[in-house]
Design an enzyme around this catalytic site. Sequence first.
Site, PDB file in Angstrom:
ATOM      1  N   HIS A  53       0.842  -1.218   0.000  1.00 48.25           N
ATOM      2  CA  HIS A  53       0.000   0.000   0.000  1.00 48.25           C
ATOM      3  C   HIS A  53       0.872   1.261   0.000  1.00 48.25           C
ATOM      4  O   HIS A  53       0.437   2.305   0.474  1.00 48.25           O
ATOM      5  CB  HIS A  53      -0.937   0.030   1.206  1.00 48.25           C
TER       6      HIS A  53
ATOM      7  N   SER B 216      14.821  21.252 -16.249  1.00 46.13           N
ATOM      8  CA  SER B 216      13.587  21.975 -16.529  1.00 46.13           C
ATOM      9  C   SER B 216      13.922  23.260 -17.260  1.00 46.13           C
ATOM     10  O   SER B 216      14.961  23.866 -17.018  1.00 46.13           O
ATOM     11  CB  SER B 216      12.869  22.289 -15.213  1.00 46.13           C
TER      12      SER B 216
ATOM     13  N   LYS C  92      15.848  21.694 -11.131  1.00 47.01           N
ATOM     14  CA  LYS C  92      15.272  20.384 -11.390  1.00 47.01           C
ATOM     15  C   LYS C  92      16.232  19.370 -12.017  1.00 47.01           C
ATOM     16  O   LYS C  92      17.036  19.703 -12.862  1.00 47.01           O
ATOM     17  CB  LYS C  92      14.051  20.505 -12.319  1.00 47.01           C
TER      18      LYS C  92
ATOM     19  N   GLU D 117      10.062   7.911 -16.672  1.00 49.88           N
ATOM     20  CA  GLU D 117       8.682   8.328 -16.947  1.00 49.88           C
ATOM     21  C   GLU D 117       8.266   7.947 -18.364  1.00 49.88           C
ATOM     22  O   GLU D 117       7.148   7.505 -18.606  1.00 49.88           O
ATOM     23  CB  GLU D 117       8.546   9.846 -16.784  1.00 49.88           C
TER      24      GLU D 117
END
Length: 484
Positions: free
Chosen positions: A180, A301, A307, A314
């Site tokens: 979980h 970024s 970043k 991804e």
Amino acid sequence: MKKNTRSAAKKNPVQKEPVSSKGKSVLWAGRLSEKPEAQAFAFQSSINIDKRLVFDDIAGSKAHAAMLGKQGIIPKDSASKIVKELDRIAVEIKSGATLTIDTSSEDIHSFLEAILTERLGDAGKMVHAGRSRNDQVAVDFRLYLKRKVPRLQAELSAATIVLLDIAQLHVTSIMPGYTHLQRAQPVTLGFHLTAWCAALERDFSRFNSALARLDECPLGSGALAGSTLPLDRKATAQNLGFSRPTLNAMDAVADRDFVLELSSVCAITMTHLSRFCEDIVLWASEEFKFIDLAESWSTGSSIMPQKKNPDFAELIRGKSARTVGNLVTLFTLLKGLPYAYNKDLQEDKESLFDSIDTLSVCLRMFAGMMKSAGFNLKRMKASCSGGFLEATDTAEYLVRKGMPFRAAHETAALIVRDCIEAGQKHIADRTIGELKNKSKLFEEDIYKAITPAACVKARDLPGGPAPKEVRRQIKTLRKKLQAR
Ligand code: ARG
């Protein structure tokens, strides 16, 4: 009479050379008096997709022509002329200098037959005896996959080996295991990565079984009902390296199970990669900070100067979507098709090619990203502390001392509550007196039994995270990947 004849002739002008809208010869134009409409012809053409099958089509035609010659269906010298010319064509296409695939042709089959006919005249016109493009495309696609899937498996196995090597280095690197997405029990990084590898090894073996099932040669099935010519199906199957000819001609041209199966294995493997990448994206966050992706495998970024993004993980996760989409496309394509061949089937290749290409590049990207990544072992270990990950081990300690599990579970839960109330982060922060208050079974040895390292080491059942056991799992997986 005269008038009638003239008007009939006007309606059905006899074309000596049936041609496509671009003036190319088409295979079926004998039946149709009118040139195909240019847009319509382009719409139904598949050469931009099936040109990938060029060398498989050449191999299939060589085997077919050689068999036709042997069986006396066409003259022996015509057969050998065809085989030699096909070899030459293969060399010319490979070089790219002397022959390029003409993408205004209808498909790769028509293109090659047209070239043969252009160069050999009548001999070229003999190659299609006892054959249809329906069994031709089925054999081409299977041959292509027999070549391509083992290469994909090699990439899959290489990515798995990268993970196994990292796992081996980290069989004692403690980290939290989650359920979980809540910290559950201490495990090791080696154990976690080996879990991924067990999934990838199953994918590897799924490819093997899909390959075994498609290992039958459709040649000789014709359009759907075989041929009256004395074709030797066993000979072509053997020549092309298939285990046997397909059983039923209608099935052979209608069947695309092998496409569904392989598309499904691609989607399953991509789903696995996607889940691993989800872990990596989480681990790369400031909140987890378990993994340090190489700068060369990260992006920045355009606006936020600080970043460092896990784009590769991804994107692999994102690309898994198209493989699932391709699988759905194929199921949808097939579910309403009457037997046997329908032009709809032409849509099968683009989907599977895309899934194979996607999986192939993602496996390479995944391996590169993992190979160059660093792990924050201190942080992983520290995350095992403070979330009462030793509670199950505490309960099992009591079970070993004779307490029924449900009572042990409750006792450990009450201790956790006491700790929380007292602002303590570990069960071991309780004194032996406090513990004995909850159960007489507690003794001093509890403190040694519930350190994260002890919890991991004691879970030494087959399949467990104990370092010795994970080393065995890694060895087993390495062996399985070698046995093809
Ligand atoms: N391009 C076609 C395909 O990929 C080849 C088979 C064509 N057969 C036919 N009867 N039109 O399916």
